[in-house]
Design an enzyme around this catalytic site. Structure first.
Site, PDB file in Angstrom:
ATOM      1  N   CYS A   2      -2.720 -30.315 -12.025  1.00 50.85           N
ATOM      2  CA  CYS A   2      -1.725 -29.241 -11.935  1.00 50.85           C
ATOM      3  C   CYS A   2      -1.132 -28.883 -13.300  1.00 50.85           C
ATOM      4  O   CYS A   2      -1.042 -29.732 -14.183  1.00 50.85           O
ATOM      5  CB  CYS A   2      -0.570 -29.668 -11.037  1.00 50.85           C
ATOM      6  SG  CYS A   2      -1.083 -30.186  -9.410  1.00 50.85           S
ATOM      7  N   ARG A  27      -7.201 -27.178 -17.116  1.00 48.68           N
ATOM      8  CA  ARG A  27      -6.830 -28.471 -16.554  1.00 48.68           C
ATOM      9  C   ARG A  27      -7.444 -28.688 -15.172  1.00 48.68           C
ATOM     10  O   ARG A  27      -7.505 -29.826 -14.699  1.00 48.68           O
ATOM     11  CB  ARG A  27      -5.297 -28.565 -16.439  1.00 48.68           C
ATOM     12  CG  ARG A  27      -4.593 -28.578 -17.778  1.00 48.68           C
ATOM     13  CD  ARG A  27      -3.108 -28.390 -17.593  1.00 48.68           C
ATOM     14  NE  ARG A  27      -2.474 -29.537 -16.973  1.00 48.68           N
ATOM     15  CZ  ARG A  27      -1.946 -30.567 -17.618  1.00 48.68           C
ATOM     16  NH1 ARG A  27      -2.003 -30.592 -18.922  1.00 48.68           N
ATOM     17  NH2 ARG A  27      -1.358 -31.544 -16.980  1.00 48.68           N
ATOM     18  N   TRP A  75      -3.653 -28.316  -8.243  1.00 53.65           N
ATOM     19  CA  TRP A  75      -4.905 -29.021  -7.928  1.00 53.65           C
ATOM     20  C   TRP A  75      -4.588 -29.842  -6.685  1.00 53.65           C
ATOM     21  O   TRP A  75      -3.794 -30.783  -6.741  1.00 53.65           O
ATOM     22  CB  TRP A  75      -5.299 -29.903  -9.110  1.00 53.65           C
ATOM     23  CG  TRP A  75      -6.638 -30.542  -8.996  1.00 53.65           C
ATOM     24  CD1 TRP A  75      -7.850 -29.984  -9.317  1.00 53.65           C
ATOM     25  CD2 TRP A  75      -6.918 -31.884  -8.573  1.00 53.65           C
ATOM     26  NE1 TRP A  75      -8.857 -30.895  -9.101  1.00 53.65           N
ATOM     27  CE2 TRP A  75      -8.320 -32.061  -8.651  1.00 53.65           C
ATOM     28  CE3 TRP A  75      -6.142 -32.952  -8.136  1.00 53.65           C
ATOM     29  CZ2 TRP A  75      -8.945 -33.264  -8.306  1.00 53.65           C
ATOM     30  CZ3 TRP A  75      -6.753 -34.134  -7.798  1.00 53.65           C
ATOM     31  CH2 TRP A  75      -8.146 -34.291  -7.876  1.00 53.65           C
ATOM     32  N   ASN A 100       4.343 -31.491 -10.849  1.00 56.18           N
ATOM     33  CA  ASN A 100       3.092 -32.226 -11.101  1.00 56.18           C
ATOM     34  C   ASN A 100       3.339 -33.664 -10.725  1.00 56.18           C
ATOM     35  O   ASN A 100       4.421 -34.198 -10.986  1.00 56.18           O
ATOM     36  CB  ASN A 100       2.732 -32.213 -12.591  1.00 56.18           C
ATOM     37  CG  ASN A 100       2.166 -30.889 -13.020  1.00 56.18           C
ATOM     38  OD1 ASN A 100       2.096 -29.963 -12.228  1.00 56.18           O
ATOM     39  ND2 ASN A 100       1.786 -30.813 -14.280  1.00 56.18           N
ATOM     40  N   GLY A 101       2.307 -34.329 -10.195  1.00 59.33           N
ATOM     41  CA  GLY A 101       2.453 -35.736  -9.823  1.00 59.33           C
ATOM     42  C   GLY A 101       2.404 -35.887  -8.314  1.00 59.33           C
ATOM     43  O   GLY A 101       1.988 -34.959  -7.604  1.00 59.33           O
ATOM     44  N   GLU A 481     -23.489 -41.431 -19.651  1.00 62.33           N
ATOM     45  CA  GLU A 481     -22.742 -40.228 -20.019  1.00 62.33           C
ATOM     46  C   GLU A 481     -23.574 -38.969 -19.738  1.00 62.33           C
ATOM     47  O   GLU A 481     -23.047 -37.962 -19.263  1.00 62.33           O
ATOM     48  CB  GLU A 481     -22.333 -40.318 -21.503  1.00 62.33           C
ATOM     49  CG  GLU A 481     -21.628 -39.115 -22.068  1.00 62.33           C
ATOM     50  CD  GLU A 481     -20.327 -38.732 -21.361  1.00 62.33           C
ATOM     51  OE1 GLU A 481     -19.837 -39.499 -20.533  1.00 62.33           O
ATOM     52  OE2 GLU A 481     -19.844 -37.614 -21.624  1.00 62.33           O
ATOM     53  N   LYS A 485     -22.461 -35.976 -17.235  1.00 61.07           N
ATOM     54  CA  LYS A 485     -22.395 -34.557 -17.647  1.00 61.07           C
ATOM     55  C   LYS A 485     -23.169 -33.698 -16.660  1.00 61.07           C
ATOM     56  O   LYS A 485     -22.709 -32.641 -16.256  1.00 61.07           O
ATOM     57  CB  LYS A 485     -22.982 -34.353 -19.059  1.00 61.07           C
ATOM     58  CG  LYS A 485     -22.164 -34.843 -20.216  1.00 61.07           C
ATOM     59  CD  LYS A 485     -20.974 -33.992 -20.566  1.00 61.07           C
ATOM     60  CE  LYS A 485     -19.741 -34.443 -19.840  1.00 61.07           C
ATOM     61  NZ  LYS A 485     -19.036 -35.589 -20.346  1.00 61.07           N
ATOM     62  N   GLU A 488     -21.284 -33.422 -13.343  1.00 63.49           N
ATOM     63  CA  GLU A 488     -20.039 -32.665 -13.435  1.00 63.49           C
ATOM     64  C   GLU A 488     -20.256 -31.161 -13.433  1.00 63.49           C
ATOM     65  O   GLU A 488     -19.544 -30.436 -12.749  1.00 63.49           O
ATOM     66  CB  GLU A 488     -19.294 -33.016 -14.735  1.00 63.49           C
ATOM     67  CG  GLU A 488     -18.581 -34.330 -14.708  1.00 63.49           C
ATOM     68  CD  GLU A 488     -17.775 -34.531 -15.986  1.00 63.49           C
ATOM     69  OE1 GLU A 488     -18.385 -34.585 -17.073  1.00 63.49           O
ATOM     70  OE2 GLU A 488     -16.547 -34.633 -15.900  1.00 63.49           O
ATOM     71  N   HIS A 504     -35.619 -53.514 -10.368  1.00 69.54           N
ATOM     72  CA  HIS A 504     -34.822 -54.315  -9.431  1.00 69.54           C
ATOM     73  C   HIS A 504     -34.292 -53.471  -8.278  1.00 69.54           C
ATOM     74  O   HIS A 504     -33.389 -53.906  -7.566  1.00 69.54           O
ATOM     75  CB  HIS A 504     -33.670 -55.009 -10.177  1.00 69.54           C
ATOM     76  CG  HIS A 504     -34.175 -55.949 -11.231  1.00 69.54           C
ATOM     77  ND1 HIS A 504     -34.786 -57.147 -10.940  1.00 69.54           N
ATOM     78  CD2 HIS A 504     -34.202 -55.837 -12.571  1.00 69.54           C
ATOM     79  CE1 HIS A 504     -35.159 -57.744 -12.062  1.00 69.54           C
ATOM     80  NE2 HIS A 504     -34.817 -56.956 -13.077  1.00 69.54           N
ATOM     81  N   LYS A 604      -9.057 -31.595 -15.778  1.00 69.04           N
ATOM     82  CA  LYS A 604      -9.255 -32.050 -17.155  1.00 69.04           C
ATOM     83  C   LYS A 604      -8.465 -33.317 -17.433  1.00 69.04           C
ATOM     84  O   LYS A 604      -8.963 -34.265 -18.013  1.00 69.04           O
ATOM     85  CB  LYS A 604      -8.826 -30.938 -18.116  1.00 69.04           C
ATOM     86  CG  LYS A 604      -8.981 -31.286 -19.586  1.00 69.04           C
ATOM     87  CD  LYS A 604     -10.445 -31.367 -19.950  1.00 69.04           C
ATOM     88  CE  LYS A 604     -10.680 -31.787 -21.391  1.00 69.04           C
ATOM     89  NZ  LYS A 604     -12.064 -32.272 -21.567  1.00 69.04           N
TER      90      LYS A 604
HETATM   91  C1  AGP Z   1     -15.531 -36.314 -18.600  1.00 69.03           C
HETATM   92  O1  AGP Z   1     -16.339 -35.229 -18.800  1.00 69.03           O
HETATM   93  C2  AGP Z   1     -14.411 -36.105 -17.698  1.00 69.03           C
HETATM   94  N1  AGP Z   1     -13.601 -35.019 -18.071  1.00 69.03           N
HETATM   95  C3  AGP Z   1     -13.649 -37.375 -17.306  1.00 69.03           C
HETATM   96  O2  AGP Z   1     -14.548 -38.363 -16.944  1.00 69.03           O
HETATM   97  C4  AGP Z   1     -12.677 -37.933 -18.375  1.00 69.03           C
HETATM   98  O3  AGP Z   1     -13.381 -38.492 -19.433  1.00 69.03           O
HETATM   99  C5  AGP Z   1     -11.770 -38.981 -17.706  1.00 69.03           C
HETATM  100  O4  AGP Z   1     -11.020 -38.360 -16.687  1.00 69.03           O
HETATM  101  C6  AGP Z   1     -10.846 -39.664 -18.676  1.00 69.03           C
HETATM  102  O5  AGP Z   1      -9.985 -38.755 -19.285  1.00 69.03           O
HETATM  103  P1  AGP Z   1      -9.206 -39.138 -20.614  1.00 69.03           P
HETATM  104  O6  AGP Z   1     -10.218 -39.360 -21.681  1.00 69.03           O
HETATM  105  O7  AGP Z   1      -8.329 -37.954 -20.872  1.00 69.03           O
HETATM  106  O8  AGP Z   1      -8.415 -40.373 -20.315  1.00 69.03           O
END
Ligand code: AGP
Length: 609
Positions: A2, A27, A75, A100-101, A481, A485, A488, A504, A604
């Site tokens: 949010c 975000r 969100w 937010n929260g 990673e 990607k 995501e 395995h 984000k």
């Molecule tokens: C990665 O592409 C994501 N946006 C997500 O995994 C992110 O790295 C994770 O939420 C941690 O965020 P931070 O680095 O702001 O703590």
């Protein structure tokens, strides 16, 4: 996650609020809304599901005008994305609030409020907050006092912006567990979840601390700490310009940020190396003492930042000999881990506000030294750590982390070298690693300018549902990673395995419909990776291999497509190899037509659990 924007001014604040929301889109959100106190001293509100543009379109039809207002991108956590669940929430046409929260005791508060005759129009946890404030406002007649009393009733995390029709020209802002900044203008003040929302109107910011409550009018700003004392909080000047968050010539922020990596990596090194040595003080004044005394390292992070931590473990243990554990914060925070004496806890985070990482750090209390590798200088993680290293990547707007990741890796490389100096890592090796680090930006430039082959490979992934990524050593976290990607931004299910683990279990999945992406550098594991690839090919699988150009992969045959990458040392390979994987996911996503910068369901900055 949010986003909050709020403003108290002499002018109509609706355009400022709307622009702030646009700037917070990165975000992640699923609905948006604005409420202002209009010149007739009534609350006007517009809320829409979907993009901020839908809200902007509605405002064209129904313009809002007022000099005090709050706005929000939501969100969804409690209740689906819908107009009635979107913020701002309003009680009795008197109080409007953005939040937010998560208010964790919302059920209990809702029951009590319903018994007191409050009527609910949403399924959100937030609505209890606006009712509670209205309840106390009726009792006290003062908005500040009402917010102060209400937040005492909340369990959980919140950043709040609150306005009341009977007190136009005034806004109360408070935070606990969720970030909130105040933008200082000339005769006007603003609030926002982060500075980027307010850059068109100010570059002067106050970062509220945990439990702070700010009483804001056009003429005055008074901040109270959690004990209720008036406090002075420093005004900080941001060096970001309003267009620091612009896309420029690029089609997407993600592509822009991928291309910014050579420059960002140079920036990480800037001023931190002297005569071929990492300057300990780059991590803070007490760093030398900590590096001398530490006996083990515990890395805590989430998502991409966790993957950076996994790479660092290989470096730290192999090169400095210091034992190192790495764990995702959401597990670490709840499992009562054992911390040995003289442990250095390293948190890694782009945003510095990730709720799980922050909770894990707080759970450690004073049982360890705390070092944070972060991209946001005023963030909670930075403020609550003894030592810090800023990654200097600049604002990362694409939800999928790219430049934040490579700069974290470079920061961790500096940490490894600084610790290594205190652990007998010989000077020649230290200097060689630094020398190699300086070569990285140029090598990454070369990859970026030869992306045609990666683009062609992406065609083969447009119609698939699943993919596997494999790697060994430091390239196993890079495979993780790469898979993250792809998931995501293209919504293709992808899993990553250490190449040696395939047999395995996962090898059972291999057939001609399940492509494998492999990464292999010249680190001594290459022959083993080759064997693992042979095992896949023998079962009808197709492999897309990013490999050091010096390695001969011809024996693997036509079903193994090879893209040569610049020859780099084993230490540098993870920083280089993640870049083609980022580009690869990007090109697949483009072909699939997904929302690259704001993928579905993702936020984000994950500021709630
Ligand atoms: C990665 O592409 C994501 N946006 C997500 O995994 C992110 O790295 C994770 O939420 C941690 O965020 P931070 O680095 O702001 O703590």
């Amino acid at each position: 996650m949010c986003g909050i924007v709020g403003a108290v001014a002499e002018r109509n604040v609706t355009p400022i609020l709307l622009e702030g929301l646009r700037r917070l889109e990165y975000r992640g959100y699923d609905s948006a809304g604005i409420a202002v106190i209009n010149p007739d001293t009534c609350l006007d509100r517009v809320r829409r599901v979907g993009k901020v543009q839908a809200l902007a379109d509605s405002l064209q039809q129904t313009p809002l005008k007022g000099s005090t207002g709050v706005a929000h991108t939501r969100w969804a956590t409690h209740g689906e994305p819908s107009e009635s669940n979107a913020h701002p929430h309003i009680c009795n046409q008197q109080v409007a609030l953005v939040h937010n929260g998560i208010i964790e005791n919302h059920t209990e508060l809702r029951n009590a409020q319903q018994a007191n005759g409050f009527h609910f129009t949403s399924e959100t946890d937030t609505e209890v907050a606006v009712h509670q404030i209205e309840y106390y406002l009726n009792q006290t007649g003062d908005l500040l006092e009402a917010v102060r009393l209400a937040v005492k009733d909340f369990d959980g995390a919140y950043a709040l912006g609150v306005v009341a029709v009977k007190q136009p020209g005034r806004m109360i802002a408070t935070r606990s567990g969720s970030p909130l900044v105040i933008g200082v203008g000339i005769g006007e003040y603003f609030i926002a979840s982060d500075v980027t929302a307010l850059l068109p109107v100010t570059r002067r910011f106050i970062f509220l601390e945990e439990g702070d409550i700010a009483d804001i009018t056009t003429e005055s700003l008074t901040i109270y700490d959690k004990a209720g004392n008036v406090v002075e909080r420093e005004i900080k000047e941001s060096n970001l310009s309003a267009d620091a968050t612009a896309k420029g010539e690029y089609r997407h922020y993600m592509l822009k940020e991928i291309h910014e990596q050579p420059l960002c990596l140079t920036d990480v090194l800037e001023g931190r190396i002297h005569e071929g040595e990492v300057i300990d003080n780059s991590f803070g004044p007490k760093a030398s003492e900590v590096f001398e005394r530490l006996k083990q390292i515990q890395i805590i992070a989430c998502g991409t930042s966790y993957h950076a931590g996994l790479v660092a473990r290989y470096w730290l243990e192999a090169i400095t000999g210091v034992p190192c554990n790495v764990e995702v914060a959401s597990e670490y925070r709840y499992r009562n881990p054992v911390l040995l004496d003289d442990t250095l806890v390293v948190t890694i985070s782009q945003s510095g506000e990730t709720a799980d990482t922050l909770a894990a750090l707080r759970g450690i209390g004073d049982r360890a030294w705390k070092l944070c590798i972060c991209n946001v200088p005023e963030s909670s993680l930075v403020r609550e750590s003894h030592l810090t290293l800023m990654t200097r990547a600049g604002p990362e707007i694409g939800v999928a982390s790219t430049k934040a990741f490579t700069t974290q890796l470079m920061g961790l490389m500096l940490l490894m070298l600084a610790i290594g100096k205190h652990r007998g890592l010989d000077a020649e090796r230290r200097h060689a690693i630094i020398e190699a680090a300086y070569q990285l930006p140029g090598q990454i430039e070369n990859i970026l300018s030869a992306s045609d082959q990666i683009e062609q490979w992406a065609d083969a992934f447009t119609d698939i549902d699943n993919a596997i990524f494999i790697g060994r050593g430091t390239l196993f976290p890079i495979a993780l990673e790469g898979a993250l990607k792809l998931k995501e931004i293209s919504y293709i299910h992808a899993d990553a395995y250490p190449a040696g683990e395939l047999k395995h279990g996962p090898i059972a999945l291999i057939d001609s419909d399940l492509p494998t992406v492999a990464v292999a550098c010249n680190d001594g594991h290459q022959e083993k990776v080759k064997s693992n690839i042979q095992e896949i090919l023998a079962r009808g699988g197709e492999v897309y291999l990013f490999a050091d150009e010096s390695l001969d992969m011809s024996e693997l045959g036509d079903n193994c497509h090879v893209m040569p990458l610049p020859s780099v040392s084993a230490e540098m390979a993870p920083i280089v190899y993640c870049v083609p994987l980022q580009l690869f996911s990007y090109f697949v996503a483009i072909r699939k037509g997904t929302d690259v910068d704001q993928p579905r369901n993702l936020a984000k900055s994950v500021t709630v659990e």
